[in-house]
Write an enzyme that holds these catalytic residues in place. Structure first.
Site, PDB file in Angstrom:
ATOM      1  CE  LYS A 132     -11.021  -3.234   2.540  1.00  0.00           C
ATOM      2  NZ  LYS A 132     -10.387  -4.394   3.235  1.00  0.00           N
ATOM      3  CD  GLU A 186      -3.193  -0.845   2.058  1.00  0.00           C
ATOM      4  OE1 GLU A 186      -3.098   0.046   2.925  1.00  0.00           O
ATOM      5  OE2 GLU A 186      -4.179  -1.588   1.955  1.00  0.00           O
TER       6      GLU A 186
HETATM    7  P1  PGA Z   1      -6.703  -5.697   1.875  1.00  0.00           P
HETATM    8  O1  PGA Z   1      -6.317  -4.768   3.103  1.00  0.00           O
HETATM    9  O2  PGA Z   1      -7.126  -4.843   0.760  1.00  0.00           O
HETATM   10  O3  PGA Z   1      -5.426  -6.426   1.618  1.00  0.00           O
HETATM   11  O4  PGA Z   1      -7.805  -6.587   2.366  1.00  0.00           O
HETATM   12  C1  PGA Z   1      -6.977  -3.626   3.420  1.00  0.00           C
HETATM   13  C2  PGA Z   1      -7.671  -3.751   4.727  1.00  0.00           C
HETATM   14  O5  PGA Z   1      -7.614  -4.799   5.392  1.00  0.00           O
HETATM   15  O6  PGA Z   1      -8.319  -2.798   5.129  1.00  0.00           O
HETATM   16 ZN    ZN Z   2      -8.953  -3.812   7.065  1.00  0.00          ZN
END
Ligand code: PGA
Ligand code: ZN
Length: 399
Positions: free
Chosen positions: A316, A193
């Protein structure tokens, strides 16, 4: 004056999908992901699929790129000649997991981009002028590569009065942390990230981030991503060799909240532990946010609301595979006074949809990182929207 009739509108070729193309592009970790180009009379509208490293059990299932590409000629036929606004109806009819949540999401995003001519924020909410604070990942570990067991050490520039100022504060914190760890020769570079990784354990990382954040007037948060460190009833911390029972984990998190005045704690317990989520929410004056536990799913959120588990939810869109499912979950969250935190994924692309989504839904926080083009694309889009709307202002974060 007469209004344009519905009949004319429904026959307008403006609303027809003329062609759909699929291609593969590289995401933040240089893996291939899918990209859709939707051709209409208004132009070509694209969307590409993010994915996670710590994918929860309750997320909608994706399909491998090869399978999607192989099935695509058949799938495509169902959309050509159809109106953009019917894309989601067609997807639901076939079944999101049958298409693959990754393909389903990009079809649904491309359709809304086409419908709104790339102005999704306005299309979804004509009056939107409230902007989210960017929650930035400064030091990382866990499933995102790094030294720590806690996945993310985050900052929130709560005193910023504009989006631009907020982005600048986060960048300054990120740079200062980088300088510090490089000078002490403990840097291990950047992770998926764009956060720093370094040879500091969990508490020392938090100590460093909170010290530097304080200098910039920002508050601190963590994403424990606890599911990743949970095995047979215990939470394992690799650096200190600590293993904690859920009760001890609760005390540990409460201690961190107090010591570091944490404003934000995400996934402090594994994805089925509604009970400890709710106990922590009761005891702490802090945003207690569920990611894996809710997986953006309306049913799981409703269960959480009933049990008073958490007071915030990570949103998400790829966890549910469509824009309207995402909006539905956000609506339920807002009614229950849960803060919505619109979020990127670790294996994201430069797609900017979540920036529009955060503004349109007046979400108080957007979690999209600080460094790397997959992160800055969303931040740039926020600034672009800020410059377009009348009387823009930052959201209020009251806990
Ligand atoms: P991920 O991590 O996109 O790898 O799931 C982001 C999160 O856990 O918030
Ligand atoms: Zn998370």
């Amino acid at each position: 004056m007469l209004r344009k009739t519905r009949i004319i509108e429904s026959f307008s070729i403006d609303n027809m999908i003329k062609d759909l193309e699929i291609s593969e592009i590289y995401n933040a970790v240089k893996e291939k992901t899918i990209k859709i180009s939707m051709k209409t009379e208004k132009g070509i509208f694209t969307a590409s699929a993010p994915s996670g490293s710590s994918e929860g059990e309750y997320e909608a299932k994706t399909l491998d790129n090869e399978i999607i590409i192989k099935n695509f000629p058949e799938i495509k036929k169902k959309f050509i000649g159809k109106r953009e606004k019917n894309v989601e109806r067609i997807i639901e009819k076939i079944g999101i997991e049958k298409i693959g949540a990754n393909l389903s999401l990009v079809l649904s995003i491309a359709a809304i981009k086409a419908l709104s001519k790339d102005n999704i924020y306005k299309f979804l909410n004509k009056k939107s002028n409230i902007f989210p604070y960017p929650l930035g990942n400064v030091i990382g570990g866990g499933a995102h590569k790094g030294y720590t067991s806690i996945q993310e050490f985050l900052v929130l520039p709560v005193r910023a009065e504009t989006v631009k100022e907020a982005i600048k504060i986060n960048q300054s914190i990120w740079k200062d942390v980088g300088k510090f760890i490089k000078l002490r020769e403990i840097s291990l570079g950047n992770n998926y990230e764009g956060a720093w990784t370094c040879k500091l354990d969990d508490v020392k990382s938090l100590d460093l981030v909170s010290h530097i954040a304080e200098n910039h007037g920002a508050r601190v948060g963590i994403d424990v991503a606890a599911y990743e460190i949970y095995k047979k009833g215990k939470y394992y911390y690799k650096d200190t060799k600590k293993k904690l029972s859920p009760g001890e984990q609760l005390e540990f998190i409460l201690d961190l909240i107090k010591t570091y005045r944490l404003l934000y704690v995400e996934d402090p317990f594994h994805e089925d532990d509604f009970k400890h989520f709710s106990e922590l929410t009761k005891k702490a004056r802090c945003l207690i946010v569920g990611d894996d536990i809710f997986a953006t799913d309306s049913k799981r959120l409703k269960r959480g609301i009933k049990k008073k588990a958490g007071n915030g939810i990570i949103i998400k869109p790829d966890q549910v595979g469509s824009v309207s499912r995402t909006l539905n979950t956000i609506e339920i969250a807002k009614k229950a006074n849960y803060k919505t935190i619109v979020s990127h994924r670790s294996r994201d692309t430069t797609d900017t949809f979540i920036a529009d989504l955060a503004v349109a839904t007046e979400s108080p926080i957007i979690k999209c990182g600080i460094h790397g083009k997959e992160r800055t694309s969303k931040l740039k889009r926020l600034v672009q929207i800020w410059n377009k709307v009348k009387k823009p202002e930052m959201a209020k974060i009251n806990i």
